[in-house]
Design a protein around this motif. Structure first.
Motif, PDB file in Angstrom:
ATOM      1  N   ASP A  70      -0.804  14.204  37.184  1.00 13.78           N
ATOM      2  CA  ASP A  70      -1.279  14.541  35.852  1.00 13.78           C
ATOM      3  C   ASP A  70      -0.959  13.421  34.871  1.00 13.78           C
ATOM      4  OD1 ASP A  70      -2.511  16.297  33.988  1.00 13.78           O
ATOM      5  OD2 ASP A  70      -0.525  16.848  33.236  1.00 13.78           O
ATOM      6  N   ARG A  71       0.237  12.863  34.973  1.00 17.89           N
ATOM      7  CA  ARG A  71       0.625  11.773  34.073  1.00 17.89           C
ATOM      8  C   ARG A  71      -0.280  10.567  34.269  1.00 17.89           C
ATOM      9  NH1 ARG A  71       6.174  10.032  35.254  1.00 17.89           N
ATOM     10  NH2 ARG A  71       5.191   8.688  36.767  1.00 17.89           N
ATOM     11  N   ALA A  72      -0.544  10.205  35.511  1.00 17.89           N
ATOM     12  CA  ALA A  72      -1.395   9.049  35.801  1.00 17.89           C
ATOM     13  C   ALA A  72      -2.799   9.266  35.236  1.00 17.89           C
ATOM     14  CB  ALA A  72      -1.446   8.793  37.297  1.00 17.89           C
ATOM     15  N   GLU A  73      -3.326  10.473  35.411  1.00 22.83           N
ATOM     16  CA  GLU A  73      -4.664  10.764  34.898  1.00 22.83           C
ATOM     17  C   GLU A  73      -4.694  10.694  33.379  1.00 22.83           C
ATOM     18  OE1 GLU A  73      -7.726  14.495  34.444  1.00 22.83           O
ATOM     19  OE2 GLU A  73      -6.222  14.585  36.033  1.00 22.83           O
TER      20      GLU A  73
ATOM     21  N   PHE B  62       3.527   0.007  31.465  1.00 26.82           N
ATOM     22  CA  PHE B  62       4.708   0.329  32.269  1.00 26.82           C
ATOM     23  C   PHE B  62       4.583   1.725  32.868  1.00 26.82           C
ATOM     24  CE2 PHE B  62       8.788   2.533  32.489  1.00 26.82           C
ATOM     25  CZ  PHE B  62       9.458   1.728  33.392  1.00 26.82           C
ATOM     26  N   PHE B  63       4.236   2.698  32.040  1.00 25.81           N
ATOM     27  CA  PHE B  63       4.145   4.077  32.533  1.00 25.81           C
ATOM     28  C   PHE B  63       2.953   4.289  33.457  1.00 25.81           C
ATOM     29  CE2 PHE B  63       7.207   4.884  29.157  1.00 25.81           C
ATOM     30  CZ  PHE B  63       8.104   5.670  29.860  1.00 25.81           C
ATOM     31  N   ARG B  64       1.882   3.498  33.283  1.00 22.50           N
ATOM     32  CA  ARG B  64       0.751   3.613  34.221  1.00 22.50           C
ATOM     33  C   ARG B  64       1.149   3.106  35.602  1.00 22.50           C
ATOM     34  NH1 ARG B  64      -5.047   1.926  32.570  1.00 22.50           N
ATOM     35  NH2 ARG B  64      -5.360   2.981  34.534  1.00 22.50           N
ATOM     36  N   ARG B  65       2.002   2.084  35.649  1.00 26.40           N
ATOM     37  CA  ARG B  65       2.420   1.524  36.947  1.00 26.40           C
ATOM     38  C   ARG B  65       3.572   2.299  37.578  1.00 26.40           C
ATOM     39  NH1 ARG B  65       1.721  -2.887  33.608  1.00 26.40           N
ATOM     40  NH2 ARG B  65       3.948  -3.064  33.244  1.00 26.40           N
ATOM     41  N   LEU B  66       4.245   3.120  36.813  1.00 26.48           N
ATOM     42  CA  LEU B  66       5.398   3.885  37.308  1.00 26.48           C
ATOM     43  C   LEU B  66       4.951   4.915  38.344  1.00 26.48           C
ATOM     44  CD1 LEU B  66       8.434   4.192  36.762  1.00 26.48           C
ATOM     45  CD2 LEU B  66       7.851   5.998  35.161  1.00 26.48           C
ATOM     46  N   ARG B  67       5.590   4.913  39.462  1.00 25.87           N
ATOM     47  CA  ARG B  67       5.233   5.869  40.515  1.00 25.87           C
ATOM     48  C   ARG B  67       6.477   6.531  41.033  1.00 25.87           C
ATOM     49  NH1 ARG B  67      -0.063   5.139  41.373  1.00 25.87           N
ATOM     50  NH2 ARG B  67      -0.835   3.082  41.036  1.00 25.87           N
TER      51      ARG B  67
END
Length: 62
Positions: free
Chosen positions: A20-23, A57-62
């Motif tokens: 959900d965060r990534a989307e 940063f948050f888009r790349r965070l997994r």
């Protein structure tokens, strides 16, 4: 004395599923810079490049 004067600060956690965060981050839209606003985000005096770096940063965070 009001409630806000005596309220204590307590830890909290926001639990957002990774998918959900990534989307949500992928759908983020940014407004064009306003005339005479310079290179800062709204009235918060945060450089636009910093906002973009944090978003990346948050888009790349997994």
């Amino acid at each position: 004395m009001t409630e806000s004067d005596t309220a204590e600060i307590r830890d909290f956690r926001i639990d957002i599923p990774q998918a959900d965060r990534a989307e949500r981050l992928a759908r983020a839209r940014w407004t064009d810079e306003l005339p005479d606003a310079g290179s800062h985000f709204a009235a918060h005096d945060v450089p636009n490049l910093l906002i973009d770096d944090i978003h990346g940063f948050f888009r790349r965070l997994r």
